[in-house]
Design an enzyme around this catalytic site. Structure first.
Site, PDB file in Angstrom:
ATOM      1  N   GLY A 189       0.816  -1.220   0.000  1.00  0.00           N
ATOM      2  CA  GLY A 189       0.000   0.000   0.000  1.00  0.00           C
ATOM      3  C   GLY A 189       0.842   1.258   0.000  1.00  0.00           C
TER       4      GLY A 189
ATOM      5  CG  HIS B  90       3.255   0.653  -5.495  1.00  0.00           C
ATOM      6  ND1 HIS B  90       3.342   1.724  -4.637  1.00  0.00           N
ATOM      7  CD2 HIS B  90       3.897  -0.360  -4.877  1.00  0.00           C
ATOM      8  CE1 HIS B  90       3.989   1.368  -3.549  1.00  0.00           C
ATOM      9  NE2 HIS B  90       4.352   0.108  -3.663  1.00  0.00           N
TER      10      HIS B  90
ATOM     11  CD  GLN C  35      10.239  -7.927  -2.285  1.00  0.00           C
ATOM     12  OE1 GLN C  35      10.108  -7.754  -1.082  1.00  0.00           O
ATOM     13  NE2 GLN C  35       9.571  -7.193  -3.172  1.00  0.00           N
TER      14      GLN C  35
HETATM   15  P1  AMP Z   1       6.025  -2.354  -1.568  1.00  0.00           P
HETATM   16  O1  AMP Z   1       4.645  -1.826  -1.484  1.00  0.00           O
HETATM   17  O2  AMP Z   1       7.076  -1.362  -1.190  1.00  0.00           O
HETATM   18  O3  AMP Z   1       6.196  -3.689  -0.917  1.00  0.00           O
HETATM   19  O4  AMP Z   1       6.294  -2.613  -3.116  1.00  0.00           O
HETATM   20  C1  AMP Z   1       5.451  -3.430  -3.877  1.00  0.00           C
HETATM   21  C2  AMP Z   1       6.108  -3.700  -5.195  1.00  0.00           C
HETATM   22  O5  AMP Z   1       6.341  -2.463  -5.878  1.00  0.00           O
HETATM   23  C3  AMP Z   1       7.483  -4.381  -5.040  1.00  0.00           C
HETATM   24  O6  AMP Z   1       7.636  -5.361  -6.055  1.00  0.00           O
HETATM   25  C4  AMP Z   1       8.441  -3.239  -5.240  1.00  0.00           C
HETATM   26  O7  AMP Z   1       9.709  -3.633  -5.721  1.00  0.00           O
HETATM   27  C5  AMP Z   1       7.699  -2.395  -6.255  1.00  0.00           C
HETATM   28  N1  AMP Z   1       8.170  -1.018  -6.224  1.00  0.00           N
HETATM   29  C6  AMP Z   1       8.228  -0.201  -5.141  1.00  0.00           C
HETATM   30  N2  AMP Z   1       8.766   0.989  -5.489  1.00  0.00           N
HETATM   31  C7  AMP Z   1       9.054   0.902  -6.821  1.00  0.00           C
HETATM   32  C8  AMP Z   1       9.630   1.795  -7.766  1.00  0.00           C
HETATM   33  N3  AMP Z   1      10.043   3.023  -7.436  1.00  0.00           N
HETATM   34  N4  AMP Z   1       9.779   1.375  -9.042  1.00  0.00           N
HETATM   35  C9  AMP Z   1       9.379   0.133  -9.410  1.00  0.00           C
HETATM   36  N5  AMP Z   1       8.835  -0.766  -8.560  1.00  0.00           N
HETATM   37  C10 AMP Z   1       8.670  -0.377  -7.289  1.00  0.00           C
END
Ligand code: AMP
Length: 282
Positions: free
Chosen positions: A31, A37, A154
């Site tokens: 979130g 995202h 990850q």
């Molecule tokens: P999170 O909500 O931070 O767990 O992220 C969910 C997904 O979005 C994960 O696969 C992250 O690697 C990806 N994500 C978060 N920030 C970015 C970004 N700036 N660029 C690309 N993917 C992202």
């Protein structure tokens, strides 16, 4: 967009989707959504009939309780953003729905990937990630799942998990989405003070210079240069900088022909932890 909080209800919906042989793209998130995202969701929309996004702040992947408590929660805005990119389904379960009363991780073996970088500094983090992603895959049964290269370790760990556990899903890595000034988008950026936010492009600038240096200098020298740069910085504390093999994630000393390398960084702005990485040219 349909919102499901219960896995039993989502499962009934999915039976229908499967009956019509429609493909499912899945984007797991915690979130506090931003354009990073959304870029994953847009990529998923292009390739799949249905896109499911989950929002779940997974307690077992946080090594520090205060980080979990302070994790931004912006469901109303998240829903609007999801609607804006035509997300089909939001899965928004409670902690109890996922873990029952037993909020613990399973133990995973990711062939050593889990001991590098984030694994050294965030105790149990990847067991938590493995547990939640495997659980969500079992519930959502996606054809493809999308993860950002922002969390490159990850991404590699999920690929490893899927292979080792023979989970039938294609893992798609997506490029890092950045602010105009270069700062990698992150839900945590909203916790930066104005002063920290204005200074934060320093992190990506450092990575870009490291990439340039990688053409002529060895990994050790570049690492020392980065460490010195941060020692002098009034706002940011370096946790680690390392140049590693993309496949093993092990820190390298010398380049070898045909291998792919990346520079990885983790930085504290007071209690806000930021990570970033960059592909290096061999
Ligand atoms: P999170 O909500 O931070 O767990 O992220 C969910 C997904 O979005 C994960 O696969 C992250 O690697 C990806 N994500 C978060 N920030 C970015 C970004 N700036 N660029 C690309 N993917 C992202």
């Amino acid at each position: 967009m349909i919102i499901f909080k219960k896995k039993s209800e989502l499962k009934i919906y999915l039976q229908n989707i499967k009956a019509y042989k429609r493909t499912i793209g899945f984007v797991p998130t915690m979130g506090a959504l931003h354009k990073g995202h959304l870029s994953l969701i847009q990529k998923a929309k292009k390739k799949n009939d249905i896109v499911i996004v989950s929002i779940f702040v997974n307690p077992t992947q946080f090594d520090k309780k205060e980080d979990l408590i302070k994790y931004p929660k912006t469901l109303e805005n998240d829903s609007k953003l999801l609607e804006s990119v035509d997300c089909d389904v939001l899965f928004y379960p409670s902690v109890e729905e996922i873990y029952n009363k037993n909020v613990v991780s399973d133990a995973f073996d990711f062939d050593g990937l889990e001991h590098q970088m984030e694994g050294k500094f965030r105790e149990g983090h990847f067991n938590g990630v493995g547990t939640i992603v495997k659980t969500l895959f079992e519930i959502v049964t996606p054809n493809r799942a999308y993860f950002g290269q922002k969390d490159f370790q990850q991404l590699q760990i999920i690929k490893k998990m899927v292979k080792k556990h023979r989970i039938n899903v294609k893992i798609k890595g997506c490029a890092i989405y950045r602010e105009d000034d270069g700062l990698a988008m992150s839900s945590r950026n909203t916790r930066l003070t104005q002063e920290q936010r204005e200074a934060a492009p320093f992190i990506y600038k450092t990575l870009k210079t490291a990439r340039k240096k990688f053409g002529t200098e060895n990994a050790d020298i570049i690492t020392k240069w980065v460490e010195n740069r941060f020692k002098k910085h009034p706002l940011f504390k370096l946790e680690y900088f390392t140049i590693a093999d993309e496949k093993t994630l092990e820190t390298i000393k010398d380049k070898e022909f045909g291998k792919k390398y990346r520079a990885f960084i983790a930085v504290f702005a007071e209690d806000v932890r930021l990570i970033d990485n960059i592909r290096l040219k061999n």
